[in-house]
Design a protein around this motif. Structure first.
Motif, PDB file in Angstrom:
ATOM      1  N   MET A 183       0.934  -0.586   0.402  1.00  0.00           N
ATOM      2  CA  MET A 183       0.465  -0.132   0.168  1.00  0.00           C
ATOM      3  C   MET A 183       1.123   1.164   0.238  1.00  0.00           C
ATOM      4  O   MET A 183       1.780   1.189   0.649  1.00  0.00           O
ATOM      5  CB  MET A 183      -0.998  -0.127   1.506  1.00  0.00           C
TER       6      MET A 183
ATOM      7  N   GLN B 200      -2.864   6.128   0.855  1.00  0.00           N
ATOM      8  CA  GLN B 200      -3.820   5.056   1.079  1.00  0.00           C
ATOM      9  C   GLN B 200      -3.314   4.358   2.462  1.00  0.00           C
ATOM     10  O   GLN B 200      -4.909   4.045   3.489  1.00  0.00           O
ATOM     11  CB  GLN B 200      -2.983   3.606   0.087  1.00  0.00           C
ATOM     12  N   ALA B 201      -2.440   4.213   3.142  1.00  0.00           N
ATOM     13  CA  ALA B 201      -2.313   3.551   4.436  1.00  0.00           C
ATOM     14  C   ALA B 201      -3.175   4.875   5.844  1.00  0.00           C
ATOM     15  O   ALA B 201      -4.224   4.480   6.516  1.00  0.00           O
ATOM     16  CB  ALA B 201      -1.391   3.149   4.559  1.00  0.00           C
TER      17      ALA B 201
ATOM     18  N   ARG C 255      -5.264   7.184   4.368  1.00  0.00           N
ATOM     19  CA  ARG C 255      -6.802   7.425   4.063  1.00  0.00           C
ATOM     20  C   ARG C 255      -7.453   5.619   4.773  1.00  0.00           C
ATOM     21  O   ARG C 255      -8.153   6.414   5.815  1.00  0.00           O
ATOM     22  CB  ARG C 255      -7.228   6.781   2.965  1.00  0.00           C
ATOM     23  N   LEU C 256      -6.842   4.684   4.962  1.00  0.00           N
ATOM     24  CA  LEU C 256      -7.358   3.569   5.537  1.00  0.00           C
ATOM     25  C   LEU C 256      -7.368   4.116   7.251  1.00  0.00           C
ATOM     26  O   LEU C 256      -8.687   4.370   8.067  1.00  0.00           O
ATOM     27  CB  LEU C 256      -6.865   2.603   5.382  1.00  0.00           C
ATOM     28  N   TRP C 257      -6.792   4.289   7.836  1.00  0.00           N
ATOM     29  CA  TRP C 257      -6.321   4.837   9.029  1.00  0.00           C
ATOM     30  C   TRP C 257      -7.580   5.631   9.712  1.00  0.00           C
ATOM     31  O   TRP C 257      -8.530   5.487  10.997  1.00  0.00           O
ATOM     32  CB  TRP C 257      -4.814   4.881   9.507  1.00  0.00           C
TER      33      TRP C 257
ATOM     34  N   GLN D 180     -10.490   6.535   8.168  1.00  0.00           N
ATOM     35  CA  GLN D 180     -11.538   5.730   7.658  1.00  0.00           C
ATOM     36  C   GLN D 180     -12.680   4.817   9.163  1.00  0.00           C
ATOM     37  O   GLN D 180     -13.101   5.039   9.543  1.00  0.00           O
ATOM     38  CB  GLN D 180     -11.510   4.766   6.477  1.00  0.00           C
ATOM     39  N   VAL D 181     -11.473   3.648   9.969  1.00  0.00           N
ATOM     40  CA  VAL D 181     -11.640   2.978  10.261  1.00  0.00           C
ATOM     41  C   VAL D 181     -11.477   3.898  11.608  1.00  0.00           C
ATOM     42  O   VAL D 181     -12.644   3.586  12.348  1.00  0.00           O
ATOM     43  CB  VAL D 181     -10.496   2.002  10.750  1.00  0.00           C
TER      44      VAL D 181
ATOM     45  N   ASP E  57     -12.878  -6.707  10.743  1.00  0.00           N
ATOM     46  CA  ASP E  57     -13.812  -7.390   9.754  1.00  0.00           C
ATOM     47  C   ASP E  57     -13.652  -5.591   9.287  1.00  0.00           C
ATOM     48  O   ASP E  57     -13.689  -5.470   8.293  1.00  0.00           O
ATOM     49  CB  ASP E  57     -14.716  -7.706  10.084  1.00  0.00           C
TER      50      ASP E  57
ATOM     51  N   ILE F 172     -11.423  -3.211   9.666  1.00  0.00           N
ATOM     52  CA  ILE F 172     -10.270  -2.880   8.702  1.00  0.00           C
ATOM     53  C   ILE F 172     -10.623  -3.181   7.517  1.00  0.00           C
ATOM     54  O   ILE F 172     -10.289  -2.934   6.460  1.00  0.00           O
ATOM     55  CB  ILE F 172      -9.468  -3.275   9.406  1.00  0.00           C
ATOM     56  N   VAL F 173     -10.836  -4.818   7.316  1.00  0.00           N
ATOM     57  CA  VAL F 173     -11.196  -4.801   6.156  1.00  0.00           C
ATOM     58  C   VAL F 173     -12.144  -4.530   4.993  1.00  0.00           C
ATOM     59  O   VAL F 173     -11.307  -4.324   4.201  1.00  0.00           O
ATOM     60  CB  VAL F 173     -11.731  -6.400   6.178  1.00  0.00           C
TER      61      VAL F 173
ATOM     62  N   ALA G  40     -10.515  -1.223   3.847  1.00  0.00           N
ATOM     63  CA  ALA G  40      -9.174  -1.295   3.346  1.00  0.00           C
ATOM     64  C   ALA G  40     -10.092  -1.327   1.444  1.00  0.00           C
ATOM     65  O   ALA G  40      -9.349  -1.071   0.826  1.00  0.00           O
ATOM     66  CB  ALA G  40      -8.613  -2.246   3.289  1.00  0.00           C
ATOM     67  N   HIS G  41     -10.872  -2.743   1.823  1.00  0.00           N
ATOM     68  CA  HIS G  41     -11.400  -2.826   0.023  1.00  0.00           C
ATOM     69  C   HIS G  41     -12.117  -1.306  -0.169  1.00  0.00           C
ATOM     70  O   HIS G  41     -12.423  -0.968  -1.204  1.00  0.00           O
ATOM     71  CB  HIS G  41     -12.675  -3.953   0.757  1.00  0.00           C
TER      72      HIS G  41
ATOM     73  N   LEU H 138     -11.080   1.858  -0.259  1.00  0.00           N
ATOM     74  CA  LEU H 138     -10.093   2.503  -0.682  1.00  0.00           C
ATOM     75  C   LEU H 138     -10.279   2.964  -2.345  1.00  0.00           C
ATOM     76  O   LEU H 138      -9.905   1.862  -2.503  1.00  0.00           O
ATOM     77  CB  LEU H 138      -8.880   2.078   0.101  1.00  0.00           C
TER      78      LEU H 138
END
Lengths: 116, 116
Positions: B5, B9-10, B12-14, B16-17, B105, B107-108, B111-112, B114
């Motif tokens: 990643m 992206q990393a 943004r993932l953080w 959103q979670v 779940d 996080i997954v 991630a999807h 993103l």
DNA sequence: GCAAATTGTTTCGCTTCCGTTTCAGTTTCG
DNA sequence: CGAAACTGAAACGGAAGCGAAACAATTTGC
């Protein structure tokens, strides 16, 4: 193409990133503070107390206090909006940008190190 | 095959979670508490106060207090070690396992979602 | 012009957390 | 047996967090 990971990998990634932050002596931010910080650095400005409170679905004093703390850490700064002096505009700082950048890089590294 | 990643992206993932946790009214854990919780649920037992303190490179009272808080939240439980009664063994709970599972779940899913 | 609405902060009483030090209980070992 | 070592918790003063309510400053709108 989106990013695929299994729940066990996701949790392991989170653990490794948290451990590296804690062990490295980085500021012990709460989830709320992290959400605020990343929103300020990833979402387009301007950022106001009210806007952040709405985005996180928390009360305004929560934002005020988080900005107090992260301001003391030099991660963000506050400035009065000259066009509407009721507003406070939250801005990024050099230190905050470096912190976020290091954080993102750390995630990438831990993700790469994950077992299959 | 490891997970790749980009830093953006990393982050943004953080974000959103963290946003989903905060907005969902989940407990506002600190990074230290999160590191402790995930270590208990991902690393093989037994888990002692001393062991966790060494793993996180923090003092023992930090672990004691985090266990107080997460114990009140029913995320972990404490039991005296009968073989060596100086030790306290930290154990998983049903509520904690569900919390960690939901977290993984989440996080997954983020991630999807993103963007590329 | 002035009441109403809006914004961010402050106050209240309370809880949690900090690092450091001290303590009680247990085990080890000479 | 008894001193030393070890483990986790408690005590300390101080810092920071909480939700709810009250607050000043500013803008809006009649």
């Amino acid at each position: 193409m989106s990013i695929s990971m299994r729940p066990s990998q996701a949790l392991r990634l989170w653990q490794q990133v948290m451990l590296s932050q804690v062990r490295g002596g980085e500021p012990d931010l709460t989830m709320r503070q992290t959400a605020i910080l990343l929103t300020i650095y990833l979402d387009p400005p301007p950022h106001t107390v009210r806007g952040l409170a709405a985005r996180l679905n928390v009360t305004k004093p929560v934002i005020t206090r988080a900005l107090d703390t992260m301001g003391a850490l030099k991660l963000v700064s506050r400035h009065r909006d000259e066009l509407d002096k009721r507003n406070v505009l939250v801005r990024r700082t050099v230190e905050g940008a470096l912190f976020v950048e290091r954080f993102g890089d750390g995630i990438v590294v831990r993700a790469h190190e994950l077992p299959i």
